[in-house]
Motif scaffolding. Structure first.
Motif, PDB file in Angstrom:
ATOM      1  N   TYR A 194     -56.127 -15.978  -2.421  1.00 55.02           N
ATOM      2  CA  TYR A 194     -54.751 -15.648  -2.768  1.00 55.02           C
ATOM      3  C   TYR A 194     -53.786 -16.512  -1.966  1.00 55.02           C
ATOM      4  O   TYR A 194     -54.090 -16.977  -0.872  1.00 55.02           O
ATOM      5  N   PRO A 246     -48.659 -22.805  -6.231  1.00 58.73           N
ATOM      6  CA  PRO A 246     -47.634 -22.313  -7.160  1.00 58.73           C
ATOM      7  C   PRO A 246     -46.245 -22.462  -6.539  1.00 58.73           C
ATOM      8  O   PRO A 246     -46.115 -22.673  -5.333  1.00 58.73           O
ATOM      9  N   TRP A 283     -53.934 -19.954 -11.871  1.00 55.82           N
ATOM     10  CA  TRP A 283     -53.119 -19.140 -10.974  1.00 55.82           C
ATOM     11  C   TRP A 283     -52.565 -17.933 -11.745  1.00 55.82           C
ATOM     12  O   TRP A 283     -52.139 -18.055 -12.892  1.00 55.82           O
ATOM     13  N   SER A 284     -52.589 -16.784 -11.116  1.00 55.88           N
ATOM     14  CA  SER A 284     -51.961 -15.588 -11.680  1.00 55.88           C
ATOM     15  C   SER A 284     -51.230 -14.890 -10.559  1.00 55.88           C
ATOM     16  O   SER A 284     -51.545 -15.079  -9.381  1.00 55.88           O
ATOM     17  N   LYS A 285     -50.242 -14.072 -10.886  1.00 57.38           N
ATOM     18  CA  LYS A 285     -49.467 -13.468  -9.801  1.00 57.38           C
ATOM     19  C   LYS A 285     -49.163 -12.003 -10.063  1.00 57.38           C
ATOM     20  O   LYS A 285     -49.189 -11.514 -11.190  1.00 57.38           O
ATOM     21  N   TRP A 322     -50.177 -14.811  -5.440  1.00 58.70           N
ATOM     22  CA  TRP A 322     -50.814 -15.582  -6.503  1.00 58.70           C
ATOM     23  C   TRP A 322     -52.321 -15.618  -6.258  1.00 58.70           C
ATOM     24  O   TRP A 322     -52.776 -15.791  -5.122  1.00 58.70           O
ATOM     25  N   GLU A 371     -44.649 -11.833  -3.277  1.00 54.25           N
ATOM     26  CA  GLU A 371     -45.222 -12.489  -4.435  1.00 54.25           C
ATOM     27  C   GLU A 371     -46.600 -13.029  -4.069  1.00 54.25           C
ATOM     28  O   GLU A 371     -46.732 -13.892  -3.204  1.00 54.25           O
TER      29      GLU A 371
END
Length: 400
Positions: free
Chosen positions: A265, A242, A306-308, A284, A282
């Motif tokens: 992660y 990301p 991907w998520s954060k 992800w 941050e």
């Protein structure tokens, strides 16, 4: 009366007990000791019960500094969210303080812990050390190649589908990247499993992170993940990382990868959070799109899911980096810095310190989730298994 019970019933009862209580059972009588130590199904039955019982209790192993030196100590602690906030961290103790580490030097790292088997690697000695602190069994073996400076990456993982524990190394030789695998109990030692063009990889010597049946290493130059499939024993297609946060002069370009509750992660960097007036990190997550927790915002344009979310920095005045550790049963995030263990409620956006080690001389260095089990290296098929000497277990006081 208890001694008259059939073996199968006694086995069913004892395997439901906490690990520490089972150790006490071994002292009751010879038949119980033999049941725990020698019954072929005991370790797997107990492990299955541990995985199947979601009690809200999590446990960990940590390497610590003490008195400005790394003492080769493993500290064990538990977190239980079902108790009141003053006693959520308990049973913190130094574990097996006389572990016969083969390392001549102090620089080593926990590469991972699966089903109670812990893998450590001594960087300067080039030695792997795999042990079960509860059974006191251990094996050690050198890395695949003698030239440690040629090694690009290493990792440790477990395949539930085949019940295999594997150590992986990949290294550079004649403009190629070659990979070797050591499977515990196979009797085959290191196996060279293939080679790839070295121009495709800019990973430097590092420990990989295991998740979803693969070991991942970060290629910082090309901003992608180098992925080794443990089942097929070959490299997968690279995964793009990301983007970094772009938040002006407050941005710190620190980045790394790890395992967070079985999910890979990516720690993308640090930024200043104007709402909390603290630095935040941050994070992800790489997950299947249909299995991303509601608490996190999914990025739809990323094909790999991907998520954060943001993790606040520890409020300890001397804290530098805050590392995510795992998710709790309720969905909060446990994290740690050098001096504290913290918990972050992402829904309420609140963070609090669970325990602090200021004044104890302890500095947290490397923590991994760990379960105390009776999995035997001998039963897995390892031949050169040794037994540790008895070791004291010492309580470690913490400031709550």
């Amino acid at each position: 009366m208890v001694n008259r019970l059939p073996t199968d019933i006694v086995l069913d009862i004892i395997t439901r007990l906490p690990t520490e209580s089972i150790l006490d059972c071994k002292l009751v009588c010879r038949s119980w000791r033999n049941l725990v130590s020698h019954h072929p199904s005991f370790a797997q039955m107990h492990l299955a019960r541990l995985h199947g019982h979601d009690s809200g209790k999590l446990s960990f192993l940590a390497v610590v500094y003490k008195g400005r030196t790394l003492e080769n100590l493993l500290h064990y602690f538990e977190y239980n969210e079902n108790t009141d906030h003053e006693t959520t961290i308990h049973n913190t103790r130094r574990m097996n303080s006389t572990l016969p580490f083969p390392f001549r030097f102090s620089h080593f790292r926990i590469m991972g812990s699966f089903n109670g088997l812990v893998c450590l690697f001594g960087w300067q000695d080039n030695v792997y050390f795999i042990c079960n602190p509860m059974t006191k069994e251990y094996v050690m073996f050198p890395n695949y190649i003698s030239d440690k400076f040629s090694t690009r990456g290493k990792g440790f993982g477990y395949l539930n589908s085949t019940n295999e524990y594997k150590v992986v190394e990949f290294y550079e030789e004649l403009n190629f990247i070659k990979a070797a695998v050591y499977t515990l109990g196979s009797g085959k030692g290191w196996r060279n499993v293939g080679q790839w063009d070295s121009m495709l990889c800019n990973v430097k010597s590092s420990c990989g992170a295991f998740a979803n049946g693969a070991i991942y290493w970060m290629d910082c130059k090309e901003r992608k993940l180098f992925v080794f499939d443990l089942v097929e024993e070959k490299f997968r297609e690279h995964v793009a990382l990301p983007p970094h946060p772009q938040l002006g002069s407050h941005y710190t370009p620190l980045c790394f990868i790890g395992d967070l509750g079985g999910v890979l992660y990516y720690y993308a960097g640090t930024f200043y959070n104007e709402i909390t007036n603290f630095r935040s990190y941050e994070i992800w997550l790489l997950k299947k799109k249909n299995n991303i927790p509601v608490m996190k915002k999914q990025v739809e344009h990323e094909p790999f899911g991907w998520s954060k979310f943001s993790l606040p920095q520890s409020k300890h005045p001397f804290a530098s980096t805050t590392y995510p550790l795992t998710f709790t049963k309720s969905g909060s995030v446990l994290s740690y810095c050098q001096y504290t263990l913290d918990i972050y409620n992402a829904v309420a956006s609140t963070s609090k310190q669970l325990v602090g080690f200021a004044g104890t001389g302890i500095i947290l260095c490397n923590i991994v989730p760990h379960k105390n089990t009776f999995i035997s290296l001998k039963e897995l098929g390892e031949e050169d298994v040794k037994t540790m000497e008895s070791a004291e277990i010492e309580e470690a006081k913490a400031v709550t």
